[in-house]
Design a protein around this motif. Structure first.
Motif, PDB file in Angstrom:
ATOM      1  N   LEU A 101       0.836  -1.203   0.000  1.00  0.00           N
ATOM      2  CA  LEU A 101       0.000   0.000   0.000  1.00  0.00           C
ATOM      3  C   LEU A 101       0.869   1.250   0.000  1.00  0.00           C
ATOM      4  CD1 LEU A 101      -2.835  -1.036   2.469  1.00  0.00           C
ATOM      5  CD2 LEU A 101      -3.066  -0.601   0.021  1.00  0.00           C
ATOM      6  N   LEU A 102       1.959   1.230   0.752  1.00  0.00           N
ATOM      7  CA  LEU A 102       2.898   2.347   0.778  1.00  0.00           C
ATOM      8  C   LEU A 102       3.506   2.554  -0.610  1.00  0.00           C
ATOM      9  CD1 LEU A 102       4.586   4.427   2.460  1.00  0.00           C
ATOM     10  CD2 LEU A 102       6.237   2.580   2.767  1.00  0.00           C
ATOM     11  N   ARG A 103       3.974   1.484  -1.225  1.00  0.00           N
ATOM     12  CA  ARG A 103       4.578   1.570  -2.557  1.00  0.00           C
ATOM     13  C   ARG A 103       3.571   2.111  -3.574  1.00  0.00           C
ATOM     14  NH1 ARG A 103       4.160  -0.465  -7.122  1.00  0.00           N
ATOM     15  NH2 ARG A 103       2.649  -2.024  -6.503  1.00  0.00           N
ATOM     16  N   TRP A 104       2.348   1.614  -3.532  1.00  0.00           N
ATOM     17  CA  TRP A 104       1.323   2.046  -4.474  1.00  0.00           C
ATOM     18  C   TRP A 104       0.991   3.522  -4.262  1.00  0.00           C
ATOM     19  CZ3 TRP A 104      -3.691   3.887  -4.595  1.00  0.00           C
ATOM     20  CH2 TRP A 104      -4.350   3.783  -5.831  1.00  0.00           C
ATOM     21  N   GLY A 105       0.829   3.927  -3.013  1.00  0.00           N
ATOM     22  CA  GLY A 105       0.542   5.328  -2.714  1.00  0.00           C
ATOM     23  C   GLY A 105       1.661   6.254  -3.148  1.00  0.00           C
ATOM     24  N   ASP A 106       2.914   5.831  -2.934  1.00  0.00           N
ATOM     25  CA  ASP A 106       4.060   6.621  -3.388  1.00  0.00           C
ATOM     26  C   ASP A 106       4.024   6.800  -4.908  1.00  0.00           C
ATOM     27  OD1 ASP A 106       5.050   6.825  -0.811  1.00  0.00           O
ATOM     28  OD2 ASP A 106       6.660   5.353  -1.104  1.00  0.00           O
ATOM     29  N   ARG A 107       3.679   5.734  -5.614  1.00  0.00           N
ATOM     30  CA  ARG A 107       3.697   5.784  -7.075  1.00  0.00           C
ATOM     31  C   ARG A 107       2.523   6.559  -7.658  1.00  0.00           C
ATOM     32  NH1 ARG A 107       3.870   0.919 -11.560  1.00  0.00           N
ATOM     33  NH2 ARG A 107       3.968   2.338 -13.325  1.00  0.00           N
ATOM     34  N   TRP A 108       1.327   6.374  -7.074  1.00  0.00           N
ATOM     35  CA  TRP A 108       0.130   6.882  -7.728  1.00  0.00           C
ATOM     36  C   TRP A 108      -0.575   8.044  -7.025  1.00  0.00           C
ATOM     37  CZ3 TRP A 108      -0.330   5.487 -12.548  1.00  0.00           C
ATOM     38  CH2 TRP A 108       0.226   4.281 -12.961  1.00  0.00           C
ATOM     39  N   LEU A 109      -0.288   8.297  -5.760  1.00  0.00           N
ATOM     40  CA  LEU A 109      -1.105   9.278  -5.040  1.00  0.00           C
ATOM     41  C   LEU A 109      -0.366  10.482  -4.480  1.00  0.00           C
ATOM     42  CD1 LEU A 109      -3.430   6.837  -3.062  1.00  0.00           C
ATOM     43  CD2 LEU A 109      -3.895   8.017  -5.219  1.00  0.00           C
ATOM     44  N   THR A 110       0.845  10.318  -4.007  1.00  0.00           N
ATOM     45  CA  THR A 110       1.517  11.431  -3.343  1.00  0.00           C
ATOM     46  C   THR A 110       2.460  12.155  -4.296  1.00  0.00           C
ATOM     47  OG1 THR A 110       3.287   9.987  -2.522  1.00  0.00           O
ATOM     48  CG2 THR A 110       1.393  10.331  -1.069  1.00  0.00           C
ATOM     49  N   THR A 111       2.637  13.456  -4.034  1.00  0.00           N
ATOM     50  CA  THR A 111       3.543  14.244  -4.861  1.00  0.00           C
ATOM     51  C   THR A 111       4.997  13.882  -4.591  1.00  0.00           C
ATOM     52  OG1 THR A 111       3.510  15.999  -3.213  1.00  0.00           O
ATOM     53  CG2 THR A 111       1.954  16.190  -5.058  1.00  0.00           C
ATOM     54  N   ALA A 112       5.279  13.482  -3.371  1.00  0.00           N
ATOM     55  CA  ALA A 112       6.622  13.027  -2.994  1.00  0.00           C
ATOM     56  C   ALA A 112       6.464  12.039  -1.847  1.00  0.00           C
ATOM     57  CB  ALA A 112       7.489  14.207  -2.556  1.00  0.00           C
ATOM     58  N   PRO A 113       7.173  10.919  -1.892  1.00  0.00           N
ATOM     59  CA  PRO A 113       7.047   9.932  -0.811  1.00  0.00           C
ATOM     60  C   PRO A 113       7.426  10.552   0.545  1.00  0.00           C
ATOM     61  CG  PRO A 113       8.197   8.977  -2.680  1.00  0.00           C
ATOM     62  CD  PRO A 113       8.072  10.449  -2.951  1.00  0.00           C
ATOM     63  N   PRO A 114       6.507  10.525   1.521  1.00  0.00           N
ATOM     64  CA  PRO A 114       6.800  11.095   2.833  1.00  0.00           C
ATOM     65  C   PRO A 114       7.633  10.166   3.726  1.00  0.00           C
ATOM     66  CG  PRO A 114       4.534  10.355   2.751  1.00  0.00           C
ATOM     67  CD  PRO A 114       5.114  10.117   1.392  1.00  0.00           C
ATOM     68  N   MET A 115       7.914   8.967   3.252  1.00  0.00           N
ATOM     69  CA  MET A 115       8.661   7.993   4.047  1.00  0.00           C
ATOM     70  C   MET A 115       9.362   7.046   3.085  1.00  0.00           C
ATOM     71  SD  MET A 115       7.006   5.077   6.494  1.00  0.00           S
ATOM     72  CE  MET A 115       5.979   6.294   7.258  1.00  0.00           C
ATOM     73  N   LYS A 116      10.509   6.550   3.504  1.00  0.00           N
ATOM     74  CA  LYS A 116      11.216   5.552   2.709  1.00  0.00           C
ATOM     75  C   LYS A 116      11.451   4.327   3.567  1.00  0.00           C
ATOM     76  CE  LYS A 116      13.925   8.477  -0.352  1.00  0.00           C
ATOM     77  NZ  LYS A 116      15.286   8.736  -0.834  1.00  0.00           N
ATOM     78  N   LEU A 117      11.405   3.189   2.948  1.00  0.00           N
ATOM     79  CA  LEU A 117      11.800   1.955   3.617  1.00  0.00           C
ATOM     80  C   LEU A 117      13.239   1.680   3.211  1.00  0.00           C
ATOM     81  CD1 LEU A 117       8.640  -0.275   3.075  1.00  0.00           C
ATOM     82  CD2 LEU A 117       9.253   1.096   5.072  1.00  0.00           C
ATOM     83  N   ARG A 118      14.087   1.453   4.199  1.00  0.00           N
ATOM     84  CA  ARG A 118      15.501   1.224   3.945  1.00  0.00           C
ATOM     85  C   ARG A 118      15.870  -0.193   4.352  1.00  0.00           C
ATOM     86  NH1 ARG A 118      18.367   4.534   1.027  1.00  0.00           N
ATOM     87  NH2 ARG A 118      20.176   4.403   2.372  1.00  0.00           N
ATOM     88  N   HIS A 119      16.781  -0.808   3.627  1.00  0.00           N
ATOM     89  CA  HIS A 119      17.278  -2.143   3.937  1.00  0.00           C
ATOM     90  C   HIS A 119      18.248  -2.004   5.111  1.00  0.00           C
ATOM     91  CE1 HIS A 119      18.921  -6.145   2.123  1.00  0.00           C
ATOM     92  NE2 HIS A 119      18.582  -6.269   3.382  1.00  0.00           N
ATOM     93  N   HIS A 120      17.882  -2.594   6.247  1.00  0.00           N
ATOM     94  CA  HIS A 120      18.655  -2.487   7.479  1.00  0.00           C
ATOM     95  C   HIS A 120      20.096  -2.941   7.259  1.00  0.00           C
ATOM     96  CE1 HIS A 120      19.117  -2.066  11.763  1.00  0.00           C
ATOM     97  NE2 HIS A 120      19.595  -3.301  11.851  1.00  0.00           N
TER      98      HIS A 120
END
Length: 170
Positions: A101-120
């Protein structure tokens, strides 16, 4: 999960695990509460502040998520007189859905991703690539198809009877 499993034929419309899942987590406040618990926010006030949910609705959703086995209540480590909310195995299993859902929202809904998931412990953004659990090969969307297992249904809908009407139209 502590909730009894749902007979997919008792869900309105097409028998479907998505419909059964949405009965448990299909409102805005449920998945946002799971998101907050995932981030380590276990206290009711933290969850309420970070979701923006009205406290009466959030209280009802948290109670429902506990009853459905997605969350559990247990004493907070630093304040054992008070309970916090924690993910169960079923709740942890929702994390892939939340990431998508985060990935989809970043791609299709938000002007800029407000959060990133990082590989620990690595210096890059986290991204998933679907791999078949059976054979281990990468899978693209075009390589996956639905096969209906529900009796009386096809991908188009209910199987028509001799009158040409769907089994559930009667």
């Amino acid at each position: 999960m502590t909730t009894e499993r749902t007979d997919p034929y008792e869900v309105p419309g097409r028998p479907c695990s998505i419909a059964a899942t949405l009965q448990v987590v299909g409102d805005r406040w449920s998945l946002l509460a799971v998101r907050e618990v995932t981030f380590g926010n276990h206290r009711f006030r933290q969850i309420a502040r970070n979701t923006g949910a009205p406290t009466d609705r959030l209280s009802a959703r948290l109670k429902s998520l506990v009853a459905d086995g997605v969350l559990e209540r247990r004493p907070l480590p630093d304040e054992p007189r008070h309970d916090g909310y924690y993910l169960t195995e079923a709740g942890r299993d929702l994390l892939g859905v939340i990431r998508e859902l985060l990935r989809w929202g970043d791609r299709w809904l938000t002007t800029a991703p407000p959060m990133k998931l990082r590989h620990h412990d690595h210096d890059h953004d986290f991204g998933l690539r679907p791999v078949c659990a059976h054979c281990g090969e990468p899978v693209t969307q075009g390589e996956v198809h639905a096969e209906v297992a529900a009796a009386g249904w096809t991908l188009a809908g209910p199987v028509a009877d001799s009158t040409g009407r769907g089994a559930r139209d009667a």
